[in-house]
Design a protein around this motif. Structure first.
Motif, PDB file in Angstrom:
ATOM      1  N   GLU A 227     -19.765 -18.900 -57.830  1.00  0.00           N
ATOM      2  CA  GLU A 227     -20.832 -19.873 -57.700  1.00  0.00           C
ATOM      3  C   GLU A 227     -21.551 -20.478 -58.977  1.00  0.00           C
ATOM      4  O   GLU A 227     -21.499 -20.056 -59.797  1.00  0.00           O
TER       5      GLU A 227
ATOM      6  N   HIS B 233     -24.955 -14.324 -68.496  1.00  0.00           N
ATOM      7  CA  HIS B 233     -26.039 -14.053 -67.464  1.00  0.00           C
ATOM      8  C   HIS B 233     -27.423 -14.440 -67.730  1.00  0.00           C
ATOM      9  O   HIS B 233     -28.209 -15.191 -67.383  1.00  0.00           O
TER      10      HIS B 233
ATOM     11  N   LYS C 104     -20.622 -14.448 -57.364  1.00  0.00           N
ATOM     12  CA  LYS C 104     -21.719 -14.378 -56.596  1.00  0.00           C
ATOM     13  C   LYS C 104     -22.510 -13.150 -56.534  1.00  0.00           C
ATOM     14  O   LYS C 104     -23.751 -12.950 -56.500  1.00  0.00           O
ATOM     15  N   GLU C 105     -21.849 -12.058 -56.438  1.00  0.00           N
ATOM     16  CA  GLU C 105     -22.098 -10.770 -56.160  1.00  0.00           C
ATOM     17  C   GLU C 105     -23.409 -10.218 -57.398  1.00  0.00           C
ATOM     18  O   GLU C 105     -24.363  -9.765 -57.275  1.00  0.00           O
TER      19      GLU C 105
ATOM     20  N   GLN D 270     -26.634 -12.421 -57.048  1.00  0.00           N
ATOM     21  CA  GLN D 270     -27.227 -12.668 -55.564  1.00  0.00           C
ATOM     22  C   GLN D 270     -28.666 -12.181 -55.595  1.00  0.00           C
ATOM     23  O   GLN D 270     -29.514 -12.977 -55.060  1.00  0.00           O
ATOM     24  N   ASP D 271     -29.017 -11.071 -56.301  1.00  0.00           N
ATOM     25  CA  ASP D 271     -30.506 -10.965 -56.590  1.00  0.00           C
ATOM     26  C   ASP D 271     -31.204 -11.863 -57.217  1.00  0.00           C
ATOM     27  O   ASP D 271     -32.378 -12.299 -56.797  1.00  0.00           O
ATOM     28  N   ASP D 272     -30.702 -12.654 -57.978  1.00  0.00           N
ATOM     29  CA  ASP D 272     -31.438 -13.622 -58.838  1.00  0.00           C
ATOM     30  C   ASP D 272     -31.501 -14.960 -57.848  1.00  0.00           C
ATOM     31  O   ASP D 272     -32.605 -15.525 -57.940  1.00  0.00           O
ATOM     32  N   LEU D 273     -30.527 -15.201 -56.901  1.00  0.00           N
ATOM     33  CA  LEU D 273     -30.553 -16.275 -56.044  1.00  0.00           C
ATOM     34  C   LEU D 273     -31.666 -16.012 -55.097  1.00  0.00           C
ATOM     35  O   LEU D 273     -32.587 -16.900 -54.651  1.00  0.00           O
ATOM     36  N   ASP D 274     -31.546 -14.655 -54.552  1.00  0.00           N
ATOM     37  CA  ASP D 274     -32.940 -14.269 -53.695  1.00  0.00           C
ATOM     38  C   ASP D 274     -34.226 -14.306 -53.895  1.00  0.00           C
ATOM     39  O   ASP D 274     -35.138 -14.707 -53.422  1.00  0.00           O
TER      40      ASP D 274
ATOM     41  N   VAL E 191     -28.152 -22.268 -56.934  1.00  0.00           N
ATOM     42  CA  VAL E 191     -26.809 -22.776 -56.779  1.00  0.00           C
ATOM     43  C   VAL E 191     -26.572 -24.311 -56.749  1.00  0.00           C
ATOM     44  O   VAL E 191     -27.457 -24.972 -56.221  1.00  0.00           O
TER      45      VAL E 191
ATOM     46  N   SER F 204     -13.407 -19.190 -55.701  1.00  0.00           N
ATOM     47  CA  SER F 204     -13.191 -17.912 -55.658  1.00  0.00           C
ATOM     48  C   SER F 204     -12.137 -17.696 -56.805  1.00  0.00           C
ATOM     49  O   SER F 204     -11.291 -18.447 -57.027  1.00  0.00           O
TER      50      SER F 204
END
Length: 300
Positions: free
Chosen positions: A173, A231, A245-246, A249-253, A259, A271
């Motif tokens: 992403e 990062h 993305k994995e 993901q915590d940062d996005l949440d 994104v 991908s």
């Protein structure tokens, strides 16, 4: 000079020049100096007593004799690799140590699961694990520093390597910090907007990708070979970039990253396919075959 003076190394260099398209490209692929490649071809031509390349143009072209012999060279190398592989399989028992290099984009979760399973299955085998980016992964396998590799961020796989696709690809992403100028766009971002902002990109410790960029859309960039550093730079708002993305993901949440909506999203930025690689002439032993089967989902 007698024809008996030719070597397998000279034939490998001949095939590399033909496949890469030039002496300089072959030198980069083989990790050697261009002068060494030119010297090897000159010695091979002397041993065979015919010119193999027409050097009158900017790009070397096979002569008529070269075209007639290149298929034989490939066949000889394939037979030699088969011989070494068969002998190794007959003589080899369980490895005392297994060295693996994985692409920096390889999911941490999958890596932890692999190591845990390996330790349970082979408690007496030492595991040497490396993490690299781009061309450094195949380079470590080609050099013999690592027996197995998981290649991803570099799409090119050298012909000396066997490669088996992994069943899952790494979702990627484009992300930036919430305060970043691109983050507040209400419409999909055009390429022109991306070019004006600093992009944080991974760089290659090897020379295999010298002069090439992958998914670099900005005119200005910050380059690092450390995914953790990339990062941190993205979270600090110092640029935008593509991330697994994995990993984010915590940062996005939590809203620490967002994104970006790209107006022209290229397929290679969505991908990343992964491949298990090893030298064709040096296939893995029992522990390596277990890793291969575990990662690819193939029995063995």
């Amino acid at each position: 000079m007698m024809i008996d003076a030719l070597t397998l190394d000279q034939l490998r260099i001949l095939v590399a020049v033909v496949d890469a398209g030039s002496f300089s490209a072959a030198a980069r692929r083989l990790g050697r100096a261009q002068s060494a490649v030119s010297y090897a071809i000159a010695n091979l031509e002397a041993a065979l007593r015919i010119p193999l390349f027409d050097r009158g143009d900017w790009r070397p072209r096979l002569t008529e004799g070269g075209r007639a012999l290149i298929a034989d060279a490939r066949a000889i190398l394939a037979k030699a690799d088969d011989l070494k592989a068969r002998a190794k399989g007959l003589a080899e028992g369980l490895e005392a140590e297994l060295s693996i290099v994985v692409d920096i984009m390889f999911p941490t979760r999958a890596l932890v699961e692999l190591v845990a399973g390996f330790q349970a299955e082979f408690p007496g085998v030492a595991l040497d694990l490396r993490v690299e980016a781009l061309g450094s992964v195949p380079q470590m396998v080609l050099s013999g520093a690592c027996r197995l590799g998981v290649q991803g961020s570099l799409p090119d796989i050298p012909p000396e390597l066997e490669h088996l696709p992994l069943p899952e690809e790494v979702a990627v992403e484009p992300v930036a910090a919430p305060a970043h100028p691109l983050a507040g766009a209400r419409r999909p971002l055009p390429d022109a907007a991306l070019r004006e902002q600093v992009q944080v990109v991974l760089t290659d410790r090897s020379r295999r990708t010298e002069g090439r960029d992958f998914a670099v859309l900005s005119r200005r960039s910050i380059r690092t070979a450390d995914l953790g550093a990339k990062h941190a730079l993205l979270r600090a708002g110092l640029g935008w970039g593509f991330m697994p993305k994995e990993l984010v993901q915590d940062d996005l949440d939590a809203g620490r990253l967002v994104v970006l909506r790209l107006g022209n999203r290229r397929p290679e930025t969505r991908s990343m396919p992964l491949s298990l690689i090893f030298l064709r002439a040096d296939p893995p032993g029992p522990a390596g075959r277990w890793v291969t089967a575990r990662l690819t989902g193939r029995g063995g």
